[in-house]
Design a protein around this motif. Structure first.
Motif, PDB file in Angstrom:
ATOM      1  N   GLN A  21      12.583  29.367  -7.578  1.00 48.42           N
ATOM      2  CA  GLN A  21      13.523  30.450  -7.306  1.00 48.42           C
ATOM      3  C   GLN A  21      14.433  30.618  -8.512  1.00 48.42           C
ATOM      4  OE1 GLN A  21      15.692  30.087  -3.624  1.00 48.42           O
ATOM      5  NE2 GLN A  21      17.500  31.125  -4.443  1.00 48.42           N
ATOM      6  N   ILE A  53      10.412  26.236  -4.612  1.00 47.97           N
ATOM      7  CA  ILE A  53      10.219  26.745  -3.258  1.00 47.97           C
ATOM      8  C   ILE A  53       8.786  26.538  -2.768  1.00 47.97           C
ATOM      9  CG2 ILE A  53      12.103  28.413  -3.371  1.00 47.97           C
ATOM     10  CD1 ILE A  53      10.078  30.590  -3.976  1.00 47.97           C
ATOM     11  N   LEU A  71       8.844  30.810   4.998  1.00 51.67           N
ATOM     12  CA  LEU A  71       9.581  30.949   3.746  1.00 51.67           C
ATOM     13  C   LEU A  71      10.196  32.344   3.730  1.00 51.67           C
ATOM     14  CD1 LEU A  71      10.289  29.800   0.925  1.00 51.67           C
ATOM     15  CD2 LEU A  71       8.172  30.832   0.094  1.00 51.67           C
ATOM     16  N   ASP A  78      17.723  35.817  -0.353  1.00 52.85           N
ATOM     17  CA  ASP A  78      16.451  35.313  -0.862  1.00 52.85           C
ATOM     18  C   ASP A  78      16.286  35.640  -2.342  1.00 52.85           C
ATOM     19  OD1 ASP A  78      15.755  34.344   1.646  1.00 52.85           O
ATOM     20  OD2 ASP A  78      14.918  36.276   2.258  1.00 52.85           O
ATOM     21  N   GLY A 117      12.288  25.120   3.248  1.00 53.19           N
ATOM     22  CA  GLY A 117      12.788  24.800   1.920  1.00 53.19           C
ATOM     23  C   GLY A 117      12.053  23.585   1.394  1.00 53.19           C
TER      24      GLY A 117
END
Length: 238
Positions: A21, A53, A71, A78, A117
């Motif tokens: 991420q 991630i 997810l 996000d 996560g």
């Protein structure tokens, strides 16, 4: 669900893939082409892509989240940008290889109850971790301390997190990996283990029952190596 898309003929070349991420402030002018990871010419903004991630490793198949977990994508919280980092194993130093491997993410409009996560636990990738040659067994430990988990979970997740799968990962010298879990100084049942680790088969282990990790717990990743076939020091680096 996440599926690996490994280019045909490159099954032994692609060792593992990490999806990070990135900061929402990433300069999108650098997104037109790829870059060599950790090279001086890599854009500085890529250094904001720190949170893993998803991860896949050689021999693994696709990963399916449990029906109540997913997810999260598409909300303001996000990631707007992600970075895919591919690690290759090219012991013959073959030149001129071009690879188009990657990951396929399958999404659903049905929102799951819990967001997924990743917690990374183990040995930090650095030159401080080295393994002597000609060792039938050499054990290294990576500690995710109670202070670390207290700080990471105490404010946002005081009731803890629930682990539903574990990916144990090592390279060629790896022979066994154990993920140990402690609470109040008492060792719990092993979170995950592989006493016959196979470099070419690194697959997620789905837990039969979810395990709760609480603030103040600690995790020890115990890695067993063998270097009996090596005559030089093994150095760990990016």
């Amino acid at each position: 669900q996440v599926e690996p898309l490994i280019q045909k003929g490159h099954e032994n070349l692609v060792h593992h893939i990490l999806l990070y991420q990135c900061s929402s402030n990433l300069n999108d002018s650098v997104l037109d082409y790829g870059h060599e990871c950790y090279h001086p010419n890599m854009p500085d903004s890529f250094l904001t892509c720190e949170t893993v991630i998803f991860a896949w490793a050689i021999g693994g198949e696709g990963f399916t989240y449990p029906p109540h977990v997913g997810l999260s994508i598409g909300t303001a919280a996000d990631p707007q940008f992600v970075l895919m980092e591919v690690h290759y194993d090219n012991p013959s130093y073959t030149e001129g290889l071009i690879d188009n491997s990657g990951l396929r993410l399958i999404y659903t409009p049905v929102i799951r109850k819990y967001d997924a996560g990743v917690i990374e636990a183990g040995l930090w990738v650095s030159l401080f971790h080295n393994i002597p040659p000609d060792m039938p067994e050499f054990v290294s430990e990576g500690h995710c301390t109670l202070e670390c988990l207290e700080e990471a979970l105490g404010a946002e997740r005081p009731a803890g997190i629930h682990v539903f799968a574990v990916l144990l990962h090592a390279h060629l010298a790896g022979r066994a990996i154990r993920m140990r879990h402690f609470r109040n100084g008492q060792e719990q049942k092993l979170l995950a283990y592989d006493d016959d680790f196979d470099f070419n088969f690194q697959e997620f282990q789905y837990l039969k029952e979810e395990r709760t990790i609480l603030p103040g717990d600690n995790l020890i990743t115990e890695c067993h190596y063998s270097t009996v076939d090596r005559t030089h020091m093994t150095w760990v680096r990016q």
